[in-house]
Scaffold this active site. Structure first.
Site, PDB file in Angstrom:
ATOM      1  N   GLN A  82     -38.621 -66.102  33.951  1.00  0.00           N
ATOM      2  CA  GLN A  82     -37.316 -66.490  34.513  1.00  0.00           C
ATOM      3  C   GLN A  82     -36.500 -67.212  33.444  1.00  0.00           C
ATOM      4  O   GLN A  82     -35.345 -67.545  33.663  1.00  0.00           O
ATOM      5  CB  GLN A  82     -37.525 -67.438  35.701  1.00  0.00           C
ATOM      6  CG  GLN A  82     -38.267 -66.802  36.853  1.00  0.00           C
ATOM      7  CD  GLN A  82     -38.819 -67.860  37.800  1.00  0.00           C
ATOM      8  OE1 GLN A  82     -38.194 -68.211  38.786  1.00  0.00           O
ATOM      9  NE2 GLN A  82     -39.987 -68.401  37.490  1.00  0.00           N
ATOM     10  N   ASN A  83     -37.132 -67.460  32.296  1.00  0.00           N
ATOM     11  CA  ASN A  83     -36.460 -68.258  31.271  1.00  0.00           C
ATOM     12  C   ASN A  83     -35.495 -67.399  30.463  1.00  0.00           C
ATOM     13  O   ASN A  83     -35.734 -66.213  30.238  1.00  0.00           O
ATOM     14  CB  ASN A  83     -37.491 -68.910  30.351  1.00  0.00           C
ATOM     15  CG  ASN A  83     -38.410 -69.831  31.122  1.00  0.00           C
ATOM     16  OD1 ASN A  83     -38.082 -70.213  32.243  1.00  0.00           O
ATOM     17  ND2 ASN A  83     -39.556 -70.178  30.561  1.00  0.00           N
ATOM     18  N   ILE A  84     -34.428 -68.045  30.014  1.00  0.00           N
ATOM     19  CA  ILE A  84     -33.390 -67.311  29.271  1.00  0.00           C
ATOM     20  C   ILE A  84     -33.368 -67.794  27.821  1.00  0.00           C
ATOM     21  O   ILE A  84     -32.381 -67.621  27.117  1.00  0.00           O
ATOM     22  CB  ILE A  84     -32.008 -67.509  29.957  1.00  0.00           C
ATOM     23  CG1 ILE A  84     -31.668 -68.995  30.146  1.00  0.00           C
ATOM     24  CG2 ILE A  84     -31.994 -66.816  31.320  1.00  0.00           C
ATOM     25  CD1 ILE A  84     -30.279 -69.243  30.738  1.00  0.00           C
TER      26      ILE A  84
ATOM     27  N   CYS B  46     -14.670 -55.555  30.871  1.00  0.00           N
ATOM     28  CA  CYS B  46     -14.997 -54.195  30.400  1.00  0.00           C
ATOM     29  C   CYS B  46     -16.500 -53.949  30.341  1.00  0.00           C
ATOM     30  O   CYS B  46     -16.933 -52.823  30.109  1.00  0.00           O
ATOM     31  CB  CYS B  46     -14.357 -53.920  29.039  1.00  0.00           C
ATOM     32  SG  CYS B  46     -15.118 -54.823  27.673  1.00  0.00           S
TER      33      CYS B  46
ATOM     34  N   HIS C 295     -34.126 -63.041  34.786  1.00  0.00           N
ATOM     35  CA  HIS C 295     -32.830 -63.705  34.951  1.00  0.00           C
ATOM     36  C   HIS C 295     -31.935 -63.511  33.718  1.00  0.00           C
ATOM     37  O   HIS C 295     -30.995 -64.275  33.509  1.00  0.00           O
ATOM     38  CB  HIS C 295     -33.024 -65.206  35.231  1.00  0.00           C
ATOM     39  CG  HIS C 295     -33.598 -65.483  36.591  1.00  0.00           C
ATOM     40  ND1 HIS C 295     -34.158 -66.687  36.945  1.00  0.00           N
ATOM     41  CD2 HIS C 295     -33.710 -64.689  37.692  1.00  0.00           C
ATOM     42  CE1 HIS C 295     -34.578 -66.627  38.203  1.00  0.00           C
ATOM     43  NE2 HIS C 295     -34.335 -65.423  38.667  1.00  0.00           N
TER      44      HIS C 295
ATOM     45  N   GLY D 196     -45.774 -72.745  35.089  1.00  0.00           N
ATOM     46  CA  GLY D 196     -44.576 -73.586  34.953  1.00  0.00           C
ATOM     47  C   GLY D 196     -43.397 -73.137  35.780  1.00  0.00           C
ATOM     48  O   GLY D 196     -42.261 -73.230  35.334  1.00  0.00           O
TER      49      GLY D 196
ATOM     50  N   CYS E  55     -10.969 -57.209  24.704  1.00  0.00           N
ATOM     51  CA  CYS E  55     -10.145 -56.552  25.730  1.00  0.00           C
ATOM     52  C   CYS E  55      -9.338 -57.580  26.531  1.00  0.00           C
ATOM     53  O   CYS E  55      -8.527 -57.206  27.374  1.00  0.00           O
ATOM     54  CB  CYS E  55     -11.029 -55.732  26.677  1.00  0.00           C
ATOM     55  SG  CYS E  55     -11.848 -56.713  27.956  1.00  0.00           S
TER      56      CYS E  55
HETATM   57  N1  APR Z   1     -46.198 -77.206  31.992  1.00  0.00           N
HETATM   58  C1  APR Z   1     -46.253 -76.461  33.119  1.00  0.00           C
HETATM   59  N2  APR Z   1     -45.436 -76.658  34.161  1.00  0.00           N
HETATM   60  C2  APR Z   1     -44.534 -77.641  34.064  1.00  0.00           C
HETATM   61  C3  APR Z   1     -44.420 -78.460  32.928  1.00  0.00           C
HETATM   62  C4  APR Z   1     -45.304 -78.207  31.841  1.00  0.00           C
HETATM   63  N3  APR Z   1     -45.276 -78.919  30.701  1.00  0.00           N
HETATM   64  N4  APR Z   1     -43.420 -79.350  33.141  1.00  0.00           N
HETATM   65  C5  APR Z   1     -42.921 -79.083  34.376  1.00  0.00           C
HETATM   66  N5  APR Z   1     -43.602 -78.059  34.940  1.00  0.00           N
HETATM   67  C6  APR Z   1     -43.399 -77.404  36.232  1.00  0.00           C
HETATM   68  C7  APR Z   1     -42.796 -78.251  37.316  1.00  0.00           C
HETATM   69  O1  APR Z   1     -43.804 -78.948  38.033  1.00  0.00           O
HETATM   70  C8  APR Z   1     -42.096 -77.205  38.189  1.00  0.00           C
HETATM   71  O2  APR Z   1     -42.964 -76.717  39.183  1.00  0.00           O
HETATM   72  O3  APR Z   1     -42.479 -76.357  36.009  1.00  0.00           O
HETATM   73  C9  APR Z   1     -41.776 -76.083  37.197  1.00  0.00           C
HETATM   74  C10 APR Z   1     -40.301 -75.948  36.860  1.00  0.00           C
HETATM   75  O4  APR Z   1     -39.598 -75.608  38.006  1.00  0.00           O
HETATM   76  P1  APR Z   1     -38.041 -75.266  37.976  1.00  0.00           P
HETATM   77  O5  APR Z   1     -37.305 -76.314  37.235  1.00  0.00           O
HETATM   78  O6  APR Z   1     -37.644 -74.990  39.390  1.00  0.00           O
HETATM   79  O7  APR Z   1     -37.968 -73.952  37.082  1.00  0.00           O
HETATM   80  P2  APR Z   1     -38.175 -72.434  37.499  1.00  0.00           P
HETATM   81  O8  APR Z   1     -39.260 -72.259  38.479  1.00  0.00           O
HETATM   82  O9  APR Z   1     -38.253 -71.667  36.243  1.00  0.00           O
HETATM   83  O10 APR Z   1     -36.790 -72.141  38.195  1.00  0.00           O
HETATM   84  C11 APR Z   1     -36.510 -70.838  38.591  1.00  0.00           C
HETATM   85  O11 APR Z   1     -34.303 -71.385  39.200  1.00  0.00           O
HETATM   86  O12 APR Z   1     -32.588 -72.749  38.711  1.00  0.00           O
HETATM   87  C12 APR Z   1     -33.008 -71.449  38.639  1.00  0.00           C
HETATM   88  O13 APR Z   1     -32.383 -69.726  37.237  1.00  0.00           O
HETATM   89  C13 APR Z   1     -33.072 -70.938  37.228  1.00  0.00           C
HETATM   90  O14 APR Z   1     -34.758 -69.534  36.248  1.00  0.00           O
HETATM   91  C14 APR Z   1     -34.544 -70.696  36.993  1.00  0.00           C
HETATM   92  C15 APR Z   1     -35.073 -70.531  38.408  1.00  0.00           C
END
Ligand code: APR
Length: 249
Positions: free
Chosen positions: A102-104, A131, A120, A190, A153
């Site tokens: 989900q990371n960009i 365009c 994402h 994560g 454009c």
């Molecule tokens: N290692 C592993 N997990 C971790 C760490 C770490 N060092 N630090 C934090 N976390 C966990 C947190 O406990 C949490 O459950 O990572 C998770 C991050 O959650 P979010 O911030 O909600 O991120 P994500 O799940 O990627 O969000 C999904 O939501 O806001 C939108 O588009 C955005 O892609 C994103 C999507």
């Protein structure tokens, strides 16, 4: 003999024939990129419905771009951490077949992973909202007094990342479903697991008997709702421990 949670995970990984990882913001926290939710999450500073929604962007693209600039700034010094590197090494060794992220932030690719579905989108490209032209963002310097950046454009440029309220392009979505259906083991690393489409992956996976392992310092909605092994800890610590256990074998 009762296996520890860690040993159980090792056994599942060892027995897997098609393992994939689903990653979220938590895997990049140790690269200096904050997560979205939680005490230090970005959404405490930036209301996503204002800064990161397509409605908010259409209403005031300059305001959204002030937030996007913060994301681009975070990437300048961000480098893959041990967790990204281990997943890339596992792909090379044939232990991991791919990643849905989900990371960009591009950090999986920078670590050397090739089979990455960015569900994402990413900050690598910009897309013209008029365009549809795609422009590589590398090397671009965004002028904070002259936002939003414009296409030739005359249209407004937006990062090629999915904002709240936007649909995920169907090719990306179907690529995810195919990866989930093929998998016999999935590592959720994560992610809070609450955002579409990741929130529907566990149910789809469990339907065909896939085994689920979660790596997260905290319990999440996934831990609570689904039958999964929870390896509690930071992604780089847990993956380093798992990698060491495999190297010792
Ligand atoms: N290692 C592993 N997990 C971790 C760490 C770490 N060092 N630090 C934090 N976390 C966990 C947190 O406990 C949490 O459950 O990572 C998770 C991050 O959650 P979010 O911030 O909600 O991120 P994500 O799940 O990627 O969000 C999904 O939501 O806001 C939108 O588009 C955005 O892609 C994103 C999507």
């Amino acid at each position: 003999m009762q296996l520890s949670v860690f040993d159980h995970a090792i056994q599942l990984i060892r027995d897997s024939r098609h393992m994939i990882a689903v990653t979220g913001a938590g895997i990049s926290v140790d690269s200096g990129i904050p997560a979205f939710r939680g005490d230090t999450g970005l959404w405490n500073t930036y209301d996503p419905s204002v800064y990161a929604s397509i409605e908010g962007f259409r209403e005031n693209p300059r305001r959204s771009w002030e937030f996007f600039l913060e994301l681009y700034d975070q990437l300048i010094d961000a480098r893959p951490n041990a967790a990204h590197t281990i997943l890339a090494e596992w792909e090379q060794k044939g232990l991991l077949q791919g990643i849905i992220t989900q990371n960009i932030d591009d950090l999986h690719q920078q670590a050397g992973s090739h089979h990455v579905i960015e569900v994402h989108g990413s900050l690598r490209n910009l897309i013209c909202t008029t365009c549809g032209q795609i422009i590589h963002s590398r090397g671009m310097i965004f002028d904070s007094v002259d936002l939003p950046p414009m296409c030739r454009c005359g249209g407004i440029l937006k990062p090629e990342a999915v904002l709240f309220g936007e649909s995920i392009p169907s090719t990306w979505y179907f690529a995810c479903l195919e990866a989930i259906r093929k998998a016999d083991t999935i590592l959720f690393i994560g992610t809070s697991g609450i955002v579409h489409p990741v929130n529907e992956f566990p149910e789809i996976a469990l339907r065909h008997g896939c085994r689920l392992i979660e790596i997260n310092p905290d319990a999440t909605v996934l831990t609570r709702l689904y039958d999964m092994i929870h390896l509690q800890g930071f992604a780089n610590d847990v993956l380093t421990r798992l990698a060491e256990a495999f190297n010792e074998q």
